[in-house]
Design a protein around this motif. Sequence first.
Motif, PDB file in Angstrom:
ATOM      1  N   UNK A 282      53.630  28.459 -91.951  1.00 17.01           N
ATOM      2  CA  UNK A 282      53.793  29.467 -93.052  1.00 17.01           C
ATOM      3  C   UNK A 282      52.807  30.366 -92.237  1.00 17.01           C
ATOM      4  N   UNK A 283      53.658  31.728 -92.884  1.00 14.48           N
ATOM      5  CA  UNK A 283      53.051  33.396 -93.063  1.00 14.48           C
ATOM      6  C   UNK A 283      52.104  33.724 -93.831  1.00 14.48           C
ATOM      7  N   UNK A 284      50.967  34.142 -94.252  1.00 19.69           N
ATOM      8  CA  UNK A 284      50.189  34.183 -95.191  1.00 19.69           C
ATOM      9  C   UNK A 284      49.804  36.083 -95.142  1.00 19.69           C
ATOM     10  N   UNK A 285      49.319  36.509 -96.810  1.00 16.83           N
ATOM     11  CA  UNK A 285      49.281  37.375 -96.142  1.00 16.83           C
ATOM     12  C   UNK A 285      47.619  37.847 -96.892  1.00 16.83           C
ATOM     13  N   UNK A 286      47.470  39.217 -96.221  1.00 12.68           N
ATOM     14  CA  UNK A 286      45.953  39.008 -97.054  1.00 12.68           C
ATOM     15  C   UNK A 286      46.081  39.557 -98.705  1.00 12.68           C
ATOM     16  N   UNK A 287      44.535  39.051 -98.997  1.00 11.00           N
ATOM     17  CA  UNK A 287      44.304  39.765-100.513  1.00 11.00           C
ATOM     18  C   UNK A 287      43.254  40.134-100.852  1.00 11.00           C
ATOM     19  N   UNK A 288      43.446  40.430-101.673  1.00 10.09           N
ATOM     20  CA  UNK A 288      42.299  41.435-102.364  1.00 10.09           C
ATOM     21  C   UNK A 288      40.964  40.726-103.813  1.00 10.09           C
ATOM     22  N   UNK A 289      41.618  39.819-103.761  1.00 10.14           N
ATOM     23  CA  UNK A 289      40.925  38.744-104.750  1.00 10.14           C
ATOM     24  C   UNK A 289      39.331  37.850-104.275  1.00 10.14           C
ATOM     25  N   UNK A 290      39.083  38.081-105.620  1.00  9.82           N
ATOM     26  CA  UNK A 290      37.854  37.152-105.353  1.00  9.82           C
ATOM     27  C   UNK A 290      38.309  35.290-105.127  1.00  9.82           C
TER      28      UNK A 290
ATOM     29  N   UNK B 142      34.304  29.397 -89.495  1.00  7.86           N
ATOM     30  CA  UNK B 142      33.224  29.494 -89.936  1.00  7.86           C
ATOM     31  C   UNK B 142      32.244  28.910 -91.002  1.00  7.86           C
ATOM     32  N   UNK B 143      31.575  29.645 -91.536  1.00  5.68           N
ATOM     33  CA  UNK B 143      30.794  28.586 -92.424  1.00  5.68           C
ATOM     34  C   UNK B 143      31.196  29.060 -94.464  1.00  5.68           C
ATOM     35  N   UNK B 144      32.253  30.512 -93.999  1.00  4.73           N
ATOM     36  CA  UNK B 144      33.353  29.694 -95.027  1.00  4.73           C
ATOM     37  C   UNK B 144      34.627  29.777 -94.800  1.00  4.73           C
ATOM     38  N   UNK B 145      34.560  28.948 -93.779  1.00  9.21           N
ATOM     39  CA  UNK B 145      35.898  28.429 -93.106  1.00  9.21           C
ATOM     40  C   UNK B 145      37.144  29.460 -93.413  1.00  9.21           C
ATOM     41  N   UNK B 146      36.389  30.401 -92.599  1.00  4.04           N
ATOM     42  CA  UNK B 146      37.575  31.751 -92.292  1.00  4.04           C
ATOM     43  C   UNK B 146      38.045  32.549 -93.938  1.00  4.04           C
ATOM     44  N   UNK B 147      37.642  32.460 -94.655  1.00  2.00           N
ATOM     45  CA  UNK B 147      38.818  33.387 -95.808  1.00  2.00           C
ATOM     46  C   UNK B 147      37.799  34.321 -95.867  1.00  2.00           C
ATOM     47  N   UNK B 148      36.399  35.102 -95.130  1.00  2.00           N
ATOM     48  CA  UNK B 148      36.697  36.137 -95.106  1.00  2.00           C
ATOM     49  C   UNK B 148      37.303  37.046 -94.349  1.00  2.00           C
ATOM     50  N   UNK B 149      38.147  36.327 -93.900  1.00  2.00           N
ATOM     51  CA  UNK B 149      39.192  37.210 -92.585  1.00  2.00           C
ATOM     52  C   UNK B 149      40.977  37.547 -94.216  1.00  2.00           C
ATOM     53  N   UNK B 150      40.594  36.836 -95.076  1.00  2.00           N
ATOM     54  CA  UNK B 150      42.091  36.679 -95.781  1.00  2.00           C
ATOM     55  C   UNK B 150      41.871  37.687 -96.570  1.00  2.00           C
ATOM     56  N   UNK B 151      40.912  37.949 -97.161  1.00  2.01           N
ATOM     57  CA  UNK B 151      40.637  38.690 -98.703  1.00  2.01           C
ATOM     58  C   UNK B 151      39.022  39.936 -98.329  1.00  2.01           C
TER      59      UNK B 151
ATOM     60  N   UNK C 130      38.208  40.860-101.321  1.00  2.43           N
ATOM     61  CA  UNK C 130      37.884  40.337-102.263  1.00  2.43           C
ATOM     62  C   UNK C 130      35.551  39.934-101.897  1.00  2.43           C
ATOM     63  N   UNK C 131      35.295  39.304-102.824  1.00  4.28           N
ATOM     64  CA  UNK C 131      33.669  38.278-102.525  1.00  4.28           C
ATOM     65  C   UNK C 131      34.084  36.843-102.354  1.00  4.28           C
ATOM     66  N   UNK C 132      33.587  36.093-100.942  1.00  5.44           N
ATOM     67  CA  UNK C 132      34.068  35.172-101.083  1.00  5.44           C
ATOM     68  C   UNK C 132      32.382  33.765-101.233  1.00  5.44           C
TER      69      UNK C 132
END
Length: 498
Positions: free
Chosen positions: A424-432, A449-458, A460-462
């Motif tokens: 799976x090739x995911x893309x980054x986003x601006x979504x919260x 990390x503590x947010x399961x690395x989702x700060x690298x995907x968006x 927006x706010x995590x």
Amino acid sequence: EGRLYRTGDWVRYLDGGVLEYVGRADEQVKVRGYRIELGEIEHCAMQMSGIKDCVALVRTNRGGDHRIVAYVVSQHDKDGQTETIKRHLSSKLPDYMVPSSILMVDHIPLTTNGKVDKDALPMPDYSVDESSFRAPQTETEKVLANLWAEQFSLALDKISATANFFDMGGHSLMVMRLLAGIRKQLTCTLTIVDVFNHPTIEELASCIDSRDSSLSDGFADAVEVGGDCIVKLNESNSKHNVFSFHAGAGTAFINRDIATGLSDVANIYGLQPPQIYLGRRFDTMNDMAAFYVELIRKVQPKGPYHLFGFSMGGAFAYEVANQLVAKGEEVGYLGLLDTPYLSWQQDNSDKPWYFPLRRAFRGYLDVELDFDWDSLAPMTEAEGFEVLKSVCMQQDITVEGVQPEEFIRYFQFYCDMYWMYGRYQSTTTELDISVFVARGKIPSTARANECLDWDKATTGNVTVTPAEGGHTSMLLPPNIDGLTKNIRQQLIKELGHE
């Protein structure tokens, strides 16, 4: 040097370091894909006043389905006890742990070695009590009776219009087959909520015969396209919709308890894999997500859209959200339940085509086949599926709620999920993004990390919300109550902006 002995006992820590005995590890069973500690059921029943003894067993009916049966010894009058006990267990245990039958017995028979004599305990009778028997009368009731007879492998004259589908041992996968049969024979689209709210033939027939426009045209259109790939998981009068996604085991019912707790907030729909329910396969997760987008937009043509998913379902929720945004739609809520970002990226090039199946049998299905898996190496996937299906039937391997003719669809699903997830090739986003992280993760295996690395995907706010329990137990009582409460609060906040 000290020694550590594996006793095989299951215990839980209480406050003050006290150990409470729960049961034996060798009494753990797997029913419909769930690991169940029978001692937990027995312990829960024994907490009731007047219950002297209880033994829980797994029995196999004539249709090959495994059912949990509880044998109870009570010091009170037996009349009416079974319903009282079942209500108590239903209030304390998840649905899949509640026995389908409760039999009141005078005593629990023991062998000469002091163990429970299982052969001496009576088998449950899944047909109805003759005193309450009523033969199906209307044409709709007769059609439903035929469907029930097929489901429970019973003679038609044993099916009463007053019998309860779930008391007879019905479960979520059987509900899906029942709904498919109703669509085909009665050209009527029902939801799983209809079956849960009208569990007898006479009640369900009345529901069908009085069916009006209460089923939204959008949902009916989605079912027309996707069949059982989209289901409604709760009953709500809300104008809001929330879409949830299946995890690796392939059923939307994993989100049903959450959906029930959100009934006053939104209609909760569940997406299920087309490999299983339509026999349709996809090359990539992106393509499969596009199919889900099509179904979602049938139900709700315009945004804002609200989505959540557990484990692998979180990856689908994320990809669907990105595709909706790419189409110019607004995504409001995106909840990811213990889904690490980029956990799907792995090099599987050295794995044989049947590797996901071997993994699924040992993991999801908890089955060890007496079979040389490497014998599949020279075969094509289609040839291997047929061989594996024959092996399962020869060794009397049952997958809960799955008919032998459906085995290959499950094989296709497990293979597709593994390979698609890996590339799976995911893309980054601006979504919260709202991320729920299980507290019970083992530190040595927690790579994110503590947010399961989702700060690298968006950009927006995590938002990170801890969830009690481990990766799987976070969806079980009592942990799921707190999880549902937090999702509910976040959704109310988000929906208040609409």
